[in-house]
Design an enzyme around this catalytic site. Structure first.
Site, PDB file in Angstrom:
ATOM      1  N   GLN A 182       0.737  -1.214   0.083  1.00 18.06           N
ATOM      2  CA  GLN A 182      -0.050   0.096  -0.008  1.00 18.06           C
ATOM      3  C   GLN A 182       0.859   1.323   0.055  1.00 18.06           C
ATOM      4  O   GLN A 182       0.382   2.368  -0.406  1.00 18.06           O
ATOM      5  CB  GLN A 182      -1.144   0.134   1.189  1.00 18.06           C
ATOM      6  CG  GLN A 182      -1.866  -0.944   1.245  1.00 18.06           C
ATOM      7  CD  GLN A 182      -3.212  -0.797   0.093  1.00 18.06           C
ATOM      8  OE1 GLN A 182      -3.122   0.128  -0.394  1.00 18.06           O
ATOM      9  NE2 GLN A 182      -3.973  -1.928   0.020  1.00 18.06           N
ATOM     10  N   HIS A 220      -1.185  -4.136  -9.203  1.00 21.13           N
ATOM     11  CA  HIS A 220      -2.350  -3.393  -9.386  1.00 21.13           C
ATOM     12  C   HIS A 220      -2.399  -2.234  -8.389  1.00 21.13           C
ATOM     13  O   HIS A 220      -3.319  -1.530  -8.518  1.00 21.13           O
ATOM     14  CB  HIS A 220      -3.431  -4.155  -9.386  1.00 21.13           C
ATOM     15  CG  HIS A 220      -3.762  -5.073  -8.175  1.00 21.13           C
ATOM     16  ND1 HIS A 220      -5.124  -4.917  -7.411  1.00 21.13           N
ATOM     17  CD2 HIS A 220      -3.221  -5.913  -7.437  1.00 21.13           C
ATOM     18  CE1 HIS A 220      -4.779  -5.459  -6.442  1.00 21.13           C
ATOM     19  NE2 HIS A 220      -4.039  -6.237  -6.244  1.00 21.13           N
ATOM     20  N   CYS A 252     -13.937 -10.094   2.510  1.00 22.72           N
ATOM     21  CA  CYS A 252     -13.253 -11.643   2.189  1.00 22.72           C
ATOM     22  C   CYS A 252     -13.695 -11.632   0.721  1.00 22.72           C
ATOM     23  O   CYS A 252     -14.467 -10.813  -0.018  1.00 22.72           O
ATOM     24  CB  CYS A 252     -14.370 -12.423   2.898  1.00 22.72           C
ATOM     25  SG  CYS A 252     -14.479 -12.220   4.790  1.00 22.72           S
TER      26      CYS A 252
HETATM   27  N1  PLP Z   1      -0.309  -6.634   1.332  1.00 18.94           N
HETATM   28  C1  PLP Z   1      -1.483  -5.488   1.571  1.00 18.94           C
HETATM   29  C2  PLP Z   1      -1.016  -4.547   2.721  1.00 18.94           C
HETATM   30  C3  PLP Z   1      -2.605  -5.381   1.025  1.00 18.94           C
HETATM   31  O1  PLP Z   1      -3.356  -4.471   1.039  1.00 18.94           O
HETATM   32  C4  PLP Z   1      -2.665  -6.399  -0.105  1.00 18.94           C
HETATM   33  C5  PLP Z   1      -3.967  -6.251  -0.750  1.00 18.94           C
HETATM   34  O2  PLP Z   1      -5.096  -5.776  -0.589  1.00 18.94           O
HETATM   35  C6  PLP Z   1      -1.702  -7.320  -0.343  1.00 18.94           C
HETATM   36  C7  PLP Z   1      -0.878  -7.574   0.601  1.00 18.94           C
HETATM   37  C8  PLP Z   1      -2.134  -8.365  -1.281  1.00 18.94           C
HETATM   38  O3  PLP Z   1      -1.691  -7.737  -2.815  1.00 18.94           O
HETATM   39  P1  PLP Z   1      -2.298  -8.618  -4.027  1.00 18.94           P
HETATM   40  O4  PLP Z   1      -3.713  -8.148  -4.106  1.00 18.94           O
HETATM   41  O5  PLP Z   1      -1.465  -7.903  -5.079  1.00 18.94           O
HETATM   42  O6  PLP Z   1      -2.222 -10.070  -3.842  1.00 18.94           O
END
Ligand code: PLP
Length: 367
Positions: free
Chosen positions: A170, A192, A311
């Protein structure tokens, strides 16, 4: 009410940036596997290595330390599973499920303070307690935007011979992020969340750090992650990261939005407002309604936000992050508003209009 929907859920996924779209389409039109030796393969390899250099340069790692993955979840899992051998794993209490679920069963939780930041004294005590550790901590929280003091945590880890993995999914592109600058051992980013396409992420490793792969295969990524690289998504991630880092967000729109909400509903507070936060994120604690009710009511008004933790089923779970911050029953009342990179100046006013309509609707229902 708003005519066209107002998308304020950037922490779930950012809109595609034009630079990323251009890179994506360009690479999609080509043929060539980066592992092939012929000309098309060598051209694909060049695109891959350019993306690697861009990501390395932007986030403070050597190009050889960049391992491309399918996204943030896999980058976190690769770090935690791949570096944990012989170490206790200490995981921040407000971590994303991608980190919590990757940690082995015997891991310990590092508490956070009421403002959402990591409790450094508790972390010190945990580091002193036992043998070598691997600490996994996020740079910025996905629900509240609260930033942890990563450089301080890294110094503490070094002093105790512990490794530090930082989930910067983030934070990257929104605030300065640097593996070397922080003195951390590894760092995860996700395409993304930067305004690239889904399907690519990266784990950055400091020089000399080796790990056990999760996915074995054809020796790609220096044997650290098997499988043909998702070149279009990787090129898009690099282009998005360059664009994001060149134009970091300002907190002005977020602050105006919070102030308009406070004018309309003085009982609403922004969670973690006492701590440094991501400039685009606001977690509004709304005592008069549960988060899922607010999300649905605002969606009907054309505003797309989210409750703390959604979720994959789309159901809303009570927020573990807000619980970890000691908010008790109110943990089900956190509404996350996260502004995308392309938010327009009238977003706070449009949000405030929808907020007023939502409040009127909820009071009619209650009457
Ligand atoms: N770490 C954090 C802090 C996230 O907010 C997210 C997704 O919301 C992830 C990891 C996972 O990332 P990805 O959606 O690219 O798998």
């Amino acid at each position: 009410m708003t005519d066209c929907p107002l998308y304020l859920d950037a922490n779930a996924t950012e809109p595609l940036r034009p630079q990323a779209r251009a890179a994506l389409l360009e690479v999609l039109q080509r043929v060539g596997n980066p592992s092939s030796v012929h000309q098309a393969g060598r051209q694909a390899r060049r695109v891959l290595e350019q993306a690697r250099e861009a990501i390395a340069g932007l986030f403070g790692a050597p190009p050889a330390g960049v391992v491309f993955t399918s996204g943030g979840t896999e980058a976190n899992a690769l770090a935690i599973r791949g570096l944990a051998a012989g170490r206790r794993v200490l995981v921040g209490a407000s971590e994303h499920a991608a980190v919590r679920e990757a940690a082995p069963g015997a891991s310990a939780s590092i508490p956070v303070l009421p403002d959402g930041q990591v409790d450094l004294e508790a972390l010190s005590a945990l580091l002193i307690e036992g043998g070598p550790a691997l600490v996994a901590l996020m740079a910025a929280n996905n629900e509240t935007g609260v930033l942890h003091p990563v450089a301080e945590v890294a110094a503490l880890c070094r002093a105790h011979g512990a490794l530090l993995h930082v989930d910067a999914v983030q934070a990257a592109g929104r605030v300065p992020v640097s593996l070397a600058g922080w003195g951390a051992d590894s760092l995860a980013v996700s395409g993304h969340k930067l305004g690239g396409a889904p399907g690519a992420g990266a784990l950055l490793l400091r020089p000399g750090l080796d790990l056990t792969p999760l996915i074995h295969g054809g020796g790609q990524e220096r044997g650290r992650r098997g499988g043909t690289e998702a070149l279009p998504a990787i090129a898009a991630m690099a282009a998005a990261a360059e664009a994001a880092c060149a134009a970091p967000a300002s907190p002005a729109l977020r602050d105006r939005l919070e102030s308009l909400v406070r004018d309309a509903s003085p009982e609403v507070q922004a969670v973690g407002a006492e701590a440094p936060r991501l400039p685009n994120t606001s977690c509004l604690l709304v005592p008069f309604a549960r988060a899922e009710t607010l999300v649905i009511a605002l969606d009907l008004m054309g505003v797309q936000v989210s409750a703390g933790a959604a979720c994959s089923s789309g159901k809303v779970a009570e927020s573990q992050v807000l619980r970890a911050m000691g908010l008790g029953e109110l943990a089900g009342h956190g509404l996350r508003v996260s502004l995308p990179w392309n938010a327009l100046p009238d977003v706070p006013e449009r949000f405030a209009q929808a907020w007023a309509a939502m409040q009127a609707r909820l009071s009619r229902r209650a009457a």
